[in-house]
Design a protein around this motif. Structure first.
Motif, mmCIF file in Angstrom:
data_model
loop_
_atom_site.group_PDB
_atom_site.id
_atom_site.type_symbol
_atom_site.label_atom_id
_atom_site.label_comp_id
_atom_site.label_asym_id
_atom_site.label_seq_id
_atom_site.Cartn_x
_atom_site.Cartn_y
_atom_site.Cartn_z
ATOM 1 N N LEU A 114 0.791 -1.012 0.275
ATOM 2 C CA LEU A 114 0.020 -0.174 -0.289
ATOM 3 C C LEU A 114 0.836 1.172 0.073
ATOM 4 O O LEU A 114 0.678 1.780 -0.737
ATOM 5 C CB LEU A 114 -1.174 -0.617 0.806
ATOM 6 N N ASP A 115 2.119 1.448 0.419
ATOM 7 C CA ASP A 115 3.177 2.254 0.860
ATOM 8 C C ASP A 115 3.512 2.346 -0.513
ATOM 9 O O ASP A 115 3.319 3.609 -1.283
ATOM 10 C CB ASP A 115 3.899 2.486 1.724
ATOM 11 N N ARG A 116 4.087 1.752 -1.576
ATOM 12 C CA ARG A 116 4.541 1.782 -2.533
ATOM 13 C C ARG A 116 3.289 1.907 -3.775
ATOM 14 O O ARG A 116 3.646 2.824 -4.546
ATOM 15 C CB ARG A 116 4.633 0.009 -3.242
ATOM 16 N N VAL A 117 1.601 1.763 -3.537
ATOM 17 C CA VAL A 117 0.639 2.594 -4.661
ATOM 18 C C VAL A 117 0.968 3.995 -3.647
ATOM 19 O O VAL A 117 1.115 4.296 -4.996
ATOM 20 C CB VAL A 117 -0.290 1.201 -4.084
ATOM 21 N N VAL A 118 0.889 4.296 -2.586
ATOM 22 C CA VAL A 118 1.076 5.496 -2.232
ATOM 23 C C VAL A 118 2.583 6.653 -3.342
ATOM 24 O O VAL A 118 1.962 7.318 -3.926
ATOM 25 C CB VAL A 118 1.465 6.085 -0.989
ATOM 26 N N LYS A 119 3.523 5.491 -3.295
ATOM 27 C CA LYS A 119 4.919 6.729 -3.896
ATOM 28 C C LYS A 119 4.236 5.929 -5.037
ATOM 29 O O LYS A 119 4.656 7.655 -6.303
ATOM 30 C CB LYS A 119 6.044 5.373 -3.107
ATOM 31 N N TRP A 120 3.697 5.882 -6.127
ATOM 32 C CA TRP A 120 3.513 5.689 -7.431
ATOM 33 C C TRP A 120 2.287 6.348 -8.146
ATOM 34 O O TRP A 120 2.896 7.195 -8.707
ATOM 35 C CB TRP A 120 2.826 4.368 -7.890
ATOM 36 N N GLY A 121 1.338 6.783 -7.025
ATOM 37 C CA GLY A 121 0.456 8.430 -6.466
ATOM 38 C C GLY A 121 1.465 9.503 -6.626
ATOM 39 O O GLY A 121 0.967 10.488 -7.303
ATOM 40 N N GLY A 459 -4.804 5.146 -1.212
ATOM 41 C CA GLY A 459 -4.446 6.329 -1.757
ATOM 42 C C GLY A 459 -4.582 7.436 -1.932
ATOM 43 O O GLY A 459 -4.519 8.455 -1.056
ATOM 44 N N ILE A 460 -6.022 7.685 -2.367
ATOM 45 C CA ILE A 460 -7.163 8.996 -1.978
ATOM 46 C C ILE A 460 -6.228 9.546 -0.065
ATOM 47 O O ILE A 460 -6.067 10.822 0.103
ATOM 48 C CB ILE A 460 -8.632 9.206 -1.809
ATOM 49 N N HIS A 461 -7.068 8.664 0.835
ATOM 50 C CA HIS A 461 -6.855 9.421 2.327
ATOM 51 C C HIS A 461 -5.232 9.324 2.496
ATOM 52 O O HIS A 461 -5.014 10.364 3.602
ATOM 53 C CB HIS A 461 -7.118 8.273 2.938
ATOM 54 N N ARG A 462 -3.935 8.463 1.356
ATOM 55 C CA ARG A 462 -2.586 9.047 2.325
ATOM 56 C C ARG A 462 -2.225 10.004 1.183
ATOM 57 O O ARG A 462 -1.190 9.974 0.833
ATOM 58 C CB ARG A 462 -2.128 7.969 1.907
ATOM 59 N N ASN A 463 -2.894 10.903 0.153
ATOM 60 C CA ASN A 463 -2.811 11.676 -0.589
ATOM 61 C C ASN A 463 -1.966 13.579 0.220
ATOM 62 O O ASN A 463 -3.018 14.193 0.570
ATOM 63 C CB ASN A 463 -3.512 12.185 -1.660
ATOM 64 N N ALA A 464 -0.598 13.338 -0.401
ATOM 65 C CA ALA A 464 0.130 14.872 0.351
ATOM 66 C C ALA A 464 -0.458 15.893 -0.766
ATOM 67 O O ALA A 464 -0.411 17.333 0.044
ATOM 68 C CB ALA A 464 1.548 14.819 -0.152
ATOM 69 N N ALA A 465 -1.182 16.021 -1.684
ATOM 70 C CA ALA A 465 -1.838 16.314 -2.488
ATOM 71 C C ALA A 465 -3.372 17.626 -1.274
ATOM 72 O O ALA A 465 -3.924 18.667 -2.162
ATOM 73 C CB ALA A 465 -1.801 16.728 -3.885
#
Length: 556
Positions: A114-121, A459-465
């Protein structure tokens, strides 16, 4: 003009007049055939006519040819599917994918996926394609503006991933589409009216108290224990009491609960099947050992729900009439399913009834168990926030040991902490749809019809943007003035749009009651030696479990 067959008869005799009796010539072969035909009149079994233009063919050769043709056809269809997917996502750059394995080899199942998916995002804003094998591609979206486009549409759930779960929970609200979904949603909505939900608070309180009583030995020994198993039994106990008026006593029975074990097994196998491309074939999966395990677990799950339905039908027969329900017990979800009628006075078929019970049994206990387990874990890791929640709860209860319906709206800080945990650890980490027509997003990029769209809730909930310091636990994000500054699709633990979770009010009420009663009785303490390793299956789990310690709370 010669008649049909003349080239064979007259032509052979005309072109080989001097070799009519030479063994091996065509005229000689013709005479042999005539002789065999005459002999066959006396002994048909002795006649075997070789086709002079074709070699003798065994049946298995024909079967092999048909299989080869079918494989070739299937391969051509898959290659066409790949070409369509490549064209559709060409405007969406993403992580590099292997031509055969896609991105599957980068899914390690070691707690880092899941962290990898966030990094790809972070590298690919809004959306990026993920390939599961050579032919299946999902556009993974992780931004509220993209989610709004997808979830406010009427696009159906994707039939690839959700077909793998259909053998378990049937064609219920989770996977159905079109008019069937609209009809069932309309029939089931009365089951979540506040008048139906109100008596559930006392039932959830009783189930939570049973769980907390079992924790006394951990409080005395200061022993770390795995949380998810206890919470899962409690939420199953609650859903059986609330929705099906079934006091199963599952929390106090010795041994592992067979239904919960089956749900764990089914969740794992559905996820495994999705990640393993050959298992996308129904035949290959059916013949595999995993397919056998899946059918065995389905039998257990279906047996459980069928027993619940059977008991209720017998109870309704004894009560004789629907209006007798209220006098004996509160009307529950199953009553509404059994008695629901549409505008044509048609109810649910037995098949549809079991599908909705299977769906609600799974979604009503497993997703809530995931949410509550991570809420308690989050508060164990945040002692200051835990203290503030406990003080608020003690003020609200004012010496009472039970939680009431009126108390639900009196714990705003605890509610914000619950929501912040649901943001960091969404019980359902992702969902998917399929486009039935071209879909254009706010930035002008278009996805063609027939494409799979995966929504990464994690990914949405951890999106830094979208969220400042997204990995930090900060319940003040959910103050009304802060919520008003964000897109309503930035926080979607219960989905959004017309296909949002029908039971989200019931779920939030259960989370509030269980959290409040737990904090009133115990202080939750983190076990720093066993950090959860997150795993995205049908619900969010931890590979190594969720471990905490508890001790009696200071309520002075």
């Amino acid at each position: 003009m010669e008649p049909v067959g003349a080239p064979f008869h007259s032509g052979l005799l005309r072109h080989t007049p001097k070799r009519r009796n030479v063994p091996g010539c065509r005229a000689h072969l013709f005479r042999r055939l005539q002789g065999q035909a005459a002999a066959s009149m006396e002994s048909p079994a002795a006649f075997r006519v070789p086709n002079p233009g074709w070699p003798h063919t065994h049946p298995w050769v024909a079967v092999a040819a048909l299989c080869l043709a079918a494989v070739a056809w299937k391969l051509a269809a898959l290659l066409a599917q790949r070409r369509r997917a490549l064209r559709s996502v060409e405007s969406f750059p993403g992580p590099r994918a292997h031509w055969l394995f896609g991105n599957v080899r980068e899914i390690k199942r070691d707690g880092t996926d899941l962290d990898r998916v966030v990094k790809w995002g972070e590298q690919h804003p809004y959306a990026f394609p993920l390939w599961f094998g050579p032919f299946v591609c999902y556009l993974n979206i992780h931004h509220p503006d993209y989610v709004k486009t997808v979830w406010t549409s009427s696009e159906p759930k994707d039939r690839l991933a959700y077909s793998f779960i259909e053998a378990w929970i049937g064609d219920g609200l989770l996977v159905s589409k079109g008019q069937k979904w609209f009809r069932h949603r309309r029939l089931l909505t009365p089951g979540f009216h506040y008048a139906v939900l109100k008596p559930y608070v006392n039932l959830v309180s009783a189930s939570t108290t049973t769980m907390l009583d079992k924790w006394e030995r951990y409080a005395k020994s200061n022993e770390s224990f795995e949380l998810f198993e206890h919470v899962s039994l409690m939420t199953l106990d609650s859903i059986l009491k609330c929705a099906f008026s079934d006091d199963s006593g599952c929390q106090t029975k010795s041994g592992t609960n067979a239904y919960i074990k089956a749900v764990y097994e089914l969740s794992y196998l559905v996820n495994l099947r999705f990640r393993t491309f050959p298992y996308h074939s129904d035949l290959l999966f059916y013949l595999s050992p995993h397919g056998f395990r899946f059918r065995k677990a389905c039998k257990v799950a279906h047996g459980h729900t069928e027993e619940v339905i059977r008991k209720r039908k017998e109870a309704l027969k004894e009560e004789n009439r629907p209006d007798g329900i209220q006098a004996k017990r509160n009307k529950d979800f199953l009553d509404i399913l059994l008695l629901a009628r549409d505008e044509n006075q048609q109810g649910l078929s037995d098949k549809d009834l079991r599908a909705e019970v299977d769906t609600f049994m799974f979604e009503g206990h497993d997703t809530t168990a995931s949410g509550l387990s991570f809420i308690l874990y989050s508060l164990a890791c945040q002692p200051e926030h835990q203290r503030l929640c406990r003080e608020e709860i003690l003020r609200t209860l004012d010496g009472r040991d039970s939680f009431s319906w009126e108390d639900l709206g009196k714990i705003p800080y605890t509610t914000m902490c619950i929501k912040e945990s649901l943001r960091l650890y969404p019980p359902v980490p992702g969902a998917s749809r399929v486009t039935t027509k071209p879909m254009t997003f706010f930035d002008g990029r278009t996805l063609q019809a027939g494409c799979y769209v995966g929504t990464s809730v994690f990914g949405i909930h951890r999106n830094a943007a979208v969220w400042e310091n997204p990995n930090v636990f900060d319940p003040l994000r959910f103050l009304p003035e802060n919520v008003s500054k964000r897109s309503p699709h930035a926080f979607v633990p219960f989905s959004a749009g017309p296909r949002n979770c029908i039971g989200q009010t019931f779920a939030m009420n259960e989370l509030k009651v269980a959290t409040a009663l737990t904090l009133k009785r115990y202080q939750l303490i983190e076990d720093p030696t066993q950090k959860p390793k997150l795993l995205a299956q049908l619900v969010l789990r931890s590979i190594n479990g969720i471990h905490i310690r508890v001790k009696a709370a200071d309520v002075q």
